[in-house]
Design a protein around this motif. Structure first.
Motif, short mmCIF file in Angstrom:
data_model
loop_
_atom_site.label_atom_id
_atom_site.label_comp_id
_atom_site.label_asym_id
_atom_site.label_seq_id
_atom_site.Cartn_x
_atom_site.Cartn_y
_atom_site.Cartn_z
N GLY B 221 0.78 -1.24 0.00
CA GLY B 221 0.00 0.00 0.00
C GLY B 221 0.81 1.28 0.00
O GLY B 221 0.24 2.37 0.07
N ARG B 222 2.12 1.15 -0.06
CA ARG B 222 2.96 2.35 -0.13
C ARG B 222 3.80 2.33 -1.39
O ARG B 222 4.03 1.28 -1.97
N ILE B 223 4.28 3.51 -1.78
CA ILE B 223 5.19 3.57 -2.92
C ILE B 223 6.59 3.20 -2.43
O ILE B 223 7.15 3.89 -1.58
N LEU B 224 7.13 2.10 -2.95
CA LEU B 224 8.48 1.70 -2.55
C LEU B 224 9.51 2.50 -3.34
O LEU B 224 10.50 2.96 -2.80
N MET B 225 9.27 2.64 -4.64
CA MET B 225 10.16 3.45 -5.48
C MET B 225 9.43 3.83 -6.76
O MET B 225 8.48 3.17 -7.16
N SER B 226 9.90 4.93 -7.38
CA SER B 226 9.37 5.27 -8.70
C SER B 226 10.46 5.99 -9.45
O SER B 226 11.35 6.60 -8.85
N GLY B 227 10.43 5.87 -10.77
CA GLY B 227 11.46 6.50 -11.58
C GLY B 227 11.44 5.94 -12.98
O GLY B 227 10.51 5.22 -13.36
N SER B 228 12.49 6.24 -13.76
CA SER B 228 12.55 5.71 -15.12
C SER B 228 12.75 4.20 -15.04
O SER B 228 13.24 3.68 -14.03
N THR B 229 12.38 3.50 -16.12
CA THR B 229 12.52 2.05 -16.15
C THR B 229 13.97 1.66 -15.84
O THR B 229 14.22 0.72 -15.09
N ARG B 230 14.91 2.41 -16.38
CA ARG B 230 16.33 2.11 -16.15
C ARG B 230 16.67 2.24 -14.67
O ARG B 230 17.31 1.36 -14.10
N GLU B 231 16.20 3.34 -14.06
CA GLU B 231 16.50 3.54 -12.63
C GLU B 231 15.94 2.39 -11.78
O GLU B 231 16.61 1.86 -10.90
N ILE B 232 14.69 2.02 -12.07
CA ILE B 232 14.04 1.00 -11.24
C ILE B 232 14.73 -0.35 -11.39
O ILE B 232 15.06 -1.00 -10.40
N PHE B 233 15.01 -0.77 -12.63
CA PHE B 233 15.61 -2.09 -12.80
C PHE B 233 17.09 -2.13 -12.43
O PHE B 233 17.68 -3.20 -12.34
N SER B 234 17.69 -0.95 -12.23
CA SER B 234 19.07 -0.98 -11.75
C SER B 234 19.09 -1.22 -10.23
O SER B 234 20.14 -1.44 -9.66
N ARG B 235 17.92 -1.19 -9.61
CA ARG B 235 17.85 -1.47 -8.17
C ARG B 235 17.39 -2.91 -7.93
O ARG B 235 16.50 -3.17 -7.13
N ALA B 236 18.03 -3.84 -8.64
CA ALA B 236 17.61 -5.24 -8.62
C ALA B 236 17.62 -5.82 -7.21
O ALA B 236 16.70 -6.56 -6.84
N ASP B 237 18.64 -5.50 -6.43
CA ASP B 237 18.75 -6.09 -5.09
C ASP B 237 17.54 -5.74 -4.23
O ASP B 237 16.97 -6.58 -3.56
N GLU B 238 17.18 -4.44 -4.27
CA GLU B 238 16.03 -4.00 -3.47
C GLU B 238 14.75 -4.69 -3.95
O GLU B 238 13.91 -5.08 -3.14
N LEU B 239 14.59 -4.80 -5.28
CA LEU B 239 13.39 -5.44 -5.82
C LEU B 239 13.32 -6.89 -5.37
O LEU B 239 12.28 -7.38 -4.95
N ARG B 240 14.46 -7.57 -5.44
CA ARG B 240 14.47 -8.99 -5.08
C ARG B 240 14.24 -9.18 -3.60
O ARG B 240 13.62 -10.15 -3.19
N ARG B 241 14.76 -8.25 -2.81
CA ARG B 241 14.57 -8.36 -1.36
C ARG B 241 13.09 -8.39 -0.99
O ARG B 241 12.70 -9.05 -0.04
N VAL B 242 12.27 -7.68 -1.75
CA VAL B 242 10.84 -7.68 -1.43
C VAL B 242 10.07 -8.69 -2.29
O VAL B 242 8.86 -8.65 -2.37
N GLY B 243 10.80 -9.64 -2.90
CA GLY B 243 10.14 -10.72 -3.63
C GLY B 243 9.68 -10.34 -5.02
O GLY B 243 8.94 -11.08 -5.65
N LEU B 244 10.10 -9.18 -5.53
CA LEU B 244 9.82 -8.83 -6.93
C LEU B 244 11.05 -9.24 -7.74
O LEU B 244 11.98 -9.82 -7.22
N ASP B 245 11.02 -8.93 -9.01
CA ASP B 245 12.15 -9.40 -9.82
C ASP B 245 12.52 -8.37 -10.87
O ASP B 245 11.87 -7.34 -10.99
N VAL B 246 13.58 -8.68 -11.61
CA VAL B 246 13.98 -7.86 -12.74
C VAL B 246 13.83 -8.72 -13.98
O VAL B 246 13.68 -9.94 -13.87
N PRO B 247 13.85 -8.13 -15.20
CA PRO B 247 13.77 -8.97 -16.39
C PRO B 247 14.89 -10.01 -16.40
O PRO B 247 15.96 -9.78 -15.85
N GLU B 248 14.61 -11.16 -17.04
CA GLU B 248 15.60 -12.24 -17.08
C GLU B 248 16.95 -11.76 -17.59
O GLU B 248 18.00 -12.11 -17.04
N ILE B 249 16.94 -10.93 -18.62
CA ILE B 249 18.20 -10.47 -19.22
C ILE B 249 18.99 -9.60 -18.21
O ILE B 249 20.21 -9.67 -18.14
N THR B 250 18.28 -8.82 -17.41
CA THR B 250 18.93 -7.99 -16.40
C THR B 250 19.59 -8.89 -15.35
O THR B 250 20.74 -8.66 -14.95
#
Lengths: 292, 282
Positions: B221-250
């Motif tokens: 229910g909160r905004i964890l992060m927002s930004g350009s697609t590049r900015e968001i997917f460069s934060r792979a560790d944070e995304l994975r920590r919360v159980g989300l993911d990055v594209p396979e190629i990333t």
């Protein structure tokens, strides 16, 4: 005893189109699946994947051809109702929409639904429910209401319901299509565990090529015909074939394919991201040694 | 410029019951005009609530939703106008096709807007063109269409209302890879031809990487992060920590970097990754 748990011979199935005409859904399918194998089935929408699944647990009947389950001819026409029910118990199915396959308002009652209908004694049902929940990693949710669970949890409850019937084979018809990445990982991990440790035969229908690469064999259906029955390594080394079929390849395989087209001679047949990264690193190291 | 702004938006489900759930908490962000913005997050993170707030199907408990700078709830009686301006394509929208012909189905929305017959048929043709449905299909029953065609027909029904903002919930779910490609193409086509703002909710990071300019990540229910697609997917560790993911190629490129390959910026599409790797491997 048959060497194969599932075997089909010249299997054909028709469906009725909007104008009432019979049209072929599956044409001359010859398939051999051993006990404990992990099979992925891929193909475009309308290629016959779901029809195949429904034939294998006798929701549909074939127009012609044979289906043998554990050596027994399912198409002889003189099976008793009990024998048909027994096949549905041994070959369980999990469908796409988690909300369409839960029947009870309490998790443990939902899982007990199948065995109860078989008239199994209560202590045995209790044992099976506990075992099924343990296996799908959902112990502690016995008294929960299914509709308050996440999609991945609901699908695991659906799998537990199938497990309580003590099946030998589970067919998943796009069971991860509606799940978020975490839910998808939960379901895939559960299925792989069942296959590896409980030796349950798995037939996984999917549009996700990165799920298909994890199977022992991948079957490709197109317009009702079986076009390929290959291990993933062999199948995904034909990316052009898959693209022509409208199926595509995982991004890692696409990358390897593109690099090779541009003259980079990578070794092996890598298909998973880990293997692909390994192949690229190996090339890089050899190049450095050579240049250096 | 902000097409839509959310200001301190809060929303609670089943308020006053034991099942009370805060779906959104103090959510604040902007959707930029003319861009494709992706919303990612787990089931239950508040994505669906957010979509319904954007076109006035739900009303915030507190806070404001601004469309072109104006509070959409300023005149509650006129909220249906907002629903024409912000078109919502629900999940599996093809289940809602119901008319005798594809053309009639696409015309349903424009009809409700009180347009003339000529204007309606022009819009049906235009919308069908954007989603790539052949004119020959328009007089068929929706049930004669393939799965991917049905999905595109349903999207055309919303596009025909000429929304300024198009919101799509899991537009490619359940489609085969070729069907998926066509849907993503349709979305890009729509944006290019109309200049409208697009918002997509999806679990597929690969799809998001392909079409989104910006990404918003929701967590509980909160905004964890927002930004350009590049900015968001460069934060792979944070995304994975919360159980989300990055594209396979990333993921693959990050792995290579961890193994010691010299990769400066991490790509999120295969097209991006290729020249970077060729530089290393050639």
């Amino acid at each position: 005893m048959d060497e194969y748990f599932i075997r089909t011979e010249h299997l054909c199935c028709n469906y009725r189109d909007e104008n009432g005409r019979e049209a072929p859904a599956l044409i001359d399918i010859n398939l051999k699946i051993k006990k404990g194998e992990y099979i992925a089935v891929i193909g475009r929408n309308g290629s016959g994947k779901s029809t195949l699944a429904k034939l294998l647990n006798m929701i549909l009947l074939p127009a012609s051809g044979k289906i043998y389950i554990d050596g027994k001819d399912m198409t002889s026409g003189n099976l008793s109702d009990d024998e048909i029910l027994d096949i549905r118990r041994r070959v369980g199915m999990v469908f796409q929409n988690p909300d369409n396959q839960i029947v009870a308002t309490i998790v443990e009652e939902d899982i007990a639904f199948g065995p109860e209908n078989l008239g199994i004694p209560t202590p045995e049902i209790r044992r099976r429910v506990d075992y099924a929940l343990e296996t799908v990693g959902m112990r502690g949710y016995e008294k929960h209401e299914p509709h308050r669970l996440s999609g991945g949890q609901k699908q695991r409850i659906a799998i537990a319901g199938v497990l309580a019937m003590q099946p030998e084979c589970i067919i998943l018809d796009e069971a991860t299509a509606m799940l978020d990445p975490r839910g998808r990982a939960e379901v895939i991990n559960t299925i792989e565990l069942l296959n590896r440790e409980r030796k349950i035969t798995v037939i996984m229908i999917t549009h996700h090529m990165n799920e298909a690469v994890r199977a022992d064999r991948v079957i490709v259906l197109s317009d009702g015909r079986l076009l390929r029955d290959y291990p993933p390594r062999q199948l995904f080394s034909e990316p052009d074939f898959l693209r022509r079929q409208g199926l595509g390849v995982p991004q890692s395989v696409e990358l390897i394919d593109e690099l090779r087209r541009q003259g980079i001679a990578l070794e092996g047949e890598p298909v998973t991201p880990e293997e692909c990264a390994g192949a690229i690193m190996k090339y890089l190291k050899q190049k450095k040694a050579h240049d250096g | 410029m902000a097409k839509i702004r959310l200001e301190k938006v809060n929303y609670t489900y089943s308020a006053g019951t034991p099942f009370e759930t805060r779906a959104l908490r103090d959510v604040e962000f902007e959707i930029k005009e003319g861009l494709v913005t992706g919303i990612i997050g787990h089931t239950g993170s508040g994505k669906s609530t957010m979509m319904m707030l954007l076109n006035g199907l739900e009303k915030p408990e507190s806070g404001r939703v601004l469309l072109d700078g104006a509070d959409i709830w300023e005149k509650p009686k006129e909220i249906s106008k907002v629903r024409f301006r912000v078109g919502l394509v629900m999940q599996y929208p093809e289940y809602q096709l119901f008319e005798e012909t594809v053309a009639k189905d696409i015309a349903f929305g424009p009809k409700n807007m009180g347009l003339t017959e000529d204007e309606i048929s022009a819009r049906v043709r235009e919308a069908a063109g954007i989603v790539g449905l052949d004119a020959g299909l328009l007089e068929k029953s929706p049930f004669e269409l393939s799965g991917g065609e049905k999905r595109r027909a349903a999207i055309a029904g919303i596009i025909a209302m000429k929304p300024e903002v198009l919101v799509l919930d899991e537009p490619a779910a359940g489609l085969d890879p070729a069907g998926r490609e066509r849907i993503l193409g349709t979305i890009q086509n729509f944006r290019a031809q109309t200049g409208a703002t697009v918002i997509i909710v999806s679990h597929s990071m690969e799809d998001m990487a392909e079409v989104c300019d910006e990404i918003v990540v929701l967590l509980e229910g909160r905004i964890l992060m927002s930004g350009s697609t590049r900015e968001i997917f460069s934060r792979a560790d944070e995304l994975r920590r919360v159980g989300l993911d990055v594209p396979e190629i990333t993921g693959l490129m990050l792995r290579l970097r961890d193994m010691g390959a010299e990769i400066d910026s991490i790509p999120f599409t295969v097209k991006d990754a290729l020249p970077k790797l060729m530089k290393l491997l050639k």
